[in-house]
Design a protein around this motif. Structure first.
Motif, PDB file in Angstrom:
ATOM      1  N   ALA A  69     -55.784   0.059  -3.564  1.00  0.00           N
ATOM      2  CA  ALA A  69     -54.980   0.146  -4.590  1.00  0.00           C
ATOM      3  C   ALA A  69     -54.026   1.565  -4.088  1.00  0.00           C
ATOM      4  N   ILE A  70     -54.680   2.499  -3.320  1.00  0.00           N
ATOM      5  CA  ILE A  70     -53.801   3.618  -2.700  1.00  0.00           C
ATOM      6  C   ILE A  70     -52.715   3.010  -1.699  1.00  0.00           C
ATOM      7  N   GLU A  71     -53.251   2.032  -0.873  1.00  0.00           N
ATOM      8  CA  GLU A  71     -52.177   1.447  -0.090  1.00  0.00           C
ATOM      9  C   GLU A  71     -50.974   0.891  -0.820  1.00  0.00           C
ATOM     10  N   ARG A  72     -51.346   0.015  -1.790  1.00  0.00           N
ATOM     11  CA  ARG A  72     -50.417  -0.932  -2.574  1.00  0.00           C
ATOM     12  C   ARG A  72     -49.579   0.086  -3.289  1.00  0.00           C
ATOM     13  N   TYR A  73     -50.081   0.859  -4.150  1.00  0.00           N
ATOM     14  CA  TYR A  73     -49.276   1.685  -5.200  1.00  0.00           C
ATOM     15  C   TYR A  73     -48.837   3.032  -4.644  1.00  0.00           C
ATOM     16  N   LEU A  74     -49.642   4.052  -4.311  1.00  0.00           N
ATOM     17  CA  LEU A  74     -49.497   5.346  -3.998  1.00  0.00           C
ATOM     18  C   LEU A  74     -48.661   5.716  -2.684  1.00  0.00           C
ATOM     19  N   LEU A  75     -49.313   4.927  -1.829  1.00  0.00           N
ATOM     20  CA  LEU A  75     -48.696   5.212  -0.505  1.00  0.00           C
ATOM     21  C   LEU A  75     -47.105   4.993  -0.467  1.00  0.00           C
ATOM     22  N   PRO A  76     -46.842   3.699  -0.856  1.00  0.00           N
ATOM     23  CA  PRO A  76     -45.243   3.416  -0.891  1.00  0.00           C
ATOM     24  C   PRO A  76     -44.604   4.180  -2.025  1.00  0.00           C
ATOM     25  N   GLY A  77     -45.249   4.567  -3.204  1.00  0.00           N
ATOM     26  CA  GLY A  77     -44.413   5.191  -4.309  1.00  0.00           C
ATOM     27  C   GLY A  77     -44.239   6.750  -4.156  1.00  0.00           C
ATOM     28  N   LEU A  78     -45.211   7.183  -2.991  1.00  0.00           N
ATOM     29  CA  LEU A  78     -45.068   8.635  -3.100  1.00  0.00           C
ATOM     30  C   LEU A  78     -44.165   8.929  -1.694  1.00  0.00           C
ATOM     31  N   ARG A  79     -43.618   8.040  -1.284  1.00  0.00           N
ATOM     32  CA  ARG A  79     -42.601   8.321   0.044  1.00  0.00           C
ATOM     33  C   ARG A  79     -41.366   9.039  -0.168  1.00  0.00           C
TER      34      ARG A  79
END
Length: 79
Positions: A69-79
């Motif tokens: 979930a972190i890799e799919r949503y948060l990592l890309p979205g917080l860049r």
């Protein structure tokens, strides 16, 4: 023998709630990540990037559903 505490969906949700993100009880990690990202996009969430960075340093102690979930949503979205 050392027993490490796993970062599970409930722990992930609790950490996001502590940042002020409203997430329903029992929400799955994917829902938690999506709601956190939406809140961050709308108004910003102080501490979210730091939390994600901290959690990603402990992927060996994280349930796969939380990591995904972190890799799919948060990592890309917080860049």
């Amino acid at each position: 023998m050392m027993i490490a505490e796993l970062i599970d969906g409930d722990d992930f949700r609790a950490r996001l709630v502590a940042l002020g993100i409203r997430i329903p009880e029992g929400a799955c990690p994917e829902t938690c990540a999506r709601m956190a990202l939406r809140k961050h996009a709308e108004v910003g969430v102080l501490g979210l990037q730091e939390l994600v960075r901290e959690l990603m340093q402990h992927t060996d102690m994280m349930l796969p559903s939380v990591r995904q979930a972190i890799e799919r949503y948060l990592l890309p979205g917080l860049r």
